[in-house]
Design an enzyme around this catalytic site. Structure first.
Site, short mmCIF file in Angstrom:
data_model
loop_
_atom_site.label_atom_id
_atom_site.label_comp_id
_atom_site.label_asym_id
_atom_site.label_seq_id
_atom_site.Cartn_x
_atom_site.Cartn_y
_atom_site.Cartn_z
N TYR A 45 0.55 -1.19 -0.36
CA TYR A 45 -0.39 0.03 0.01
C TYR A 45 1.37 1.14 0.06
CZ TYR A 45 -2.98 3.65 1.59
OH TYR A 45 -4.15 4.93 1.75
N HIS A 46 -0.15 2.04 -0.78
CA HIS A 46 1.85 3.56 -0.97
C HIS A 46 1.30 4.36 -0.07
CE1 HIS A 46 4.00 6.19 -3.17
NE2 HIS A 46 4.23 5.87 -4.21
N GLY A 47 1.68 4.89 0.86
CA GLY A 47 1.86 5.73 1.58
C GLY A 47 1.93 7.06 0.84
#
Length: 385
Positions: free
Chosen positions: A131-133
């Site tokens: 999951y991309h912050g």
């Protein structure tokens, strides 16, 4: 009084003729500033606005850190007269040195921890899906941990705009960051490398809601095709508070997203640099029946696993203050039965049942059409850091 004496001393200096007019003009400006500007009021404004300056200066410092690494790479290459990054041990030393720097930043500023490193193979390939912050600090920290503790390099798929930033290309080459196609990524894994992909890419980084950590993968299937083509196990990855360290403002978010969808230019402003606790969780490898599974089924399974990790490890709604307090509080099991959090998780789709697995924790999927429509040109996009 000290300023007046300093000005008088400068006036008494015998300046060269070509400098004398410029010095006189400068001294006139300084004299005017001292006589007519309220320095006490300026000091008051400075202290009043200091918190706002800090919020927007930290992202600049992050860019400066990256440019520091870029300068180091340039100097290192020039000093040793090395043309190729991977053909000499000198570049390995540069890679370890930069990894040690980022490992120190993670430990000091975010109390960074990595859990599940035992799931990373000592040799052979694996694909990390994460999951991309807002900013991929967790990926930088993960790369550093793997270099230092596993002596393995984590190759990354980056968004195309990264390679257009002046000076970043040597650093991307040193750490194997590429804007790879499906074929190139498949070949990377077949060669036995570790690779990480964020299917959400820049869209998820800038426009995902920190209250629910919603997954914005669209209908991208590129990463799923890489998994099937390389017959590689998938290691799901999620980092606690990855959206709390840096954030994008809520105002104008729809406008900036409209610009991004039309131009693919990430113009959304970023603020933060908050010292929240960051813990990266690496799940157990997921295996598929590569002969029968479809890309849609792979995407559905991996996405469901990432949602499950968000549900298990992230306190919702996201909070900067709670993320900072987590650095000093004892770890506790996340509460999932609170009405507000349950509603948020339902909005994120985290209430879905996790994929089943047998005693060997191998997920075997059969060919069952999911009915997901094909997307446009975005289908084969991979996303990236």
């Amino acid at each position: 009084m000290a300023i007046s004496e300093w000005i008088q001393a400068l006036q008494d200096v015998a300046w060269p003729g070509f400098l004398q007019p410029h010095v006189e003009v400068l001294l006139l400006w300084i004299t005017w500033a001292v006589d007519y500007i309220d320095l006490d009021y300026l000091e008051y404004l400075l202290w009043l606005l200091l918190p706002f300056f800090i919020l927007f200066i930290f992202p600049i410092f992050l860019v400066l850190f990256i440019y520091g690494c870029v300068i180091f790479v340039h100097i290192y290459g020039h000093r040793h007269q090395i043309r190729e990054a991977y053909h000499t041990s000198y570049w390995e030393g540069a890679r370890v040195a930069i990894a040690s720097f980022w490992d120190g930043v993670g430990n000091v500023w975010h109390g960074y921890e990595l859990k599940g490193i035992e799931n990373v193979p000592d040799e052979g390939s694996a694909l990390f899906i994460y999951y991309h912050g807002c900013l991929p600090l967790d990926v930088y920290y993960l790369i550093s941990k793997l270099v230092i503790h596993k002596n393995r390099s984590l190759h990354c798929v980056g968004d195309k705009f990264i390679f257009k930033i002046p000076g970043w290309r040597p650093l991307c080459k040193l750490f194997s960051i590429t804007a790879g196609t499906v074929e190139e990524c498949t070949e990377e894994l077949k060669e036995g490398n570790l690779l990480c992909i964020a299917p959400g890419g820049v869209r998820e980084a800038l426009f995902s809601d920190p209250n629910v950590y919603d997954i914005l993968w669209g209908k991208r299937l590129g990463f799923a095709k890489v998994i099937i083509g390389s017959k590689t196990p998938v290691i799901p990855m999620f980092t606690e508070n990855c959206r709390e360290s840096f954030r994008t403002p809520e105002w104008g978010r729809s406008f900036f997203r409209w610009i991004y969808e039309k131009t693919k230019i990430p113009l959304c402003p970023i603020y933060g640099g908050f010292p929240v606790k960051m813990i990266t969780h690496l799940g157990k490898p997921i295996y598929f029946d590569f002969d029968t599974v479809t890309p849609e089924e792979v995407r559905k399974t991996v996405k469901r696993e990432i949602r499950s990790m968000i549900k298990e490890h992230q306190r919702l709604p996201g909070s900067v203050w709670q993320g900072i307090a987590q650095r000093w509080s004892a770890p506790s099991k996340k509460k999932t039965d609170e009405p507000e959090q349950a509603e948020l998780l339902q909005r994120n789709g985290a209430g879905a049942t996790s994929p089943t697995s047998d005693s060997e924790e191998v997920v075997v999927l059969r060919r069952e059409r999911s009915g997901i429509d094909d997307d446009d040109a975005e289908v084969d996009e991979l996303g990236g850091i």
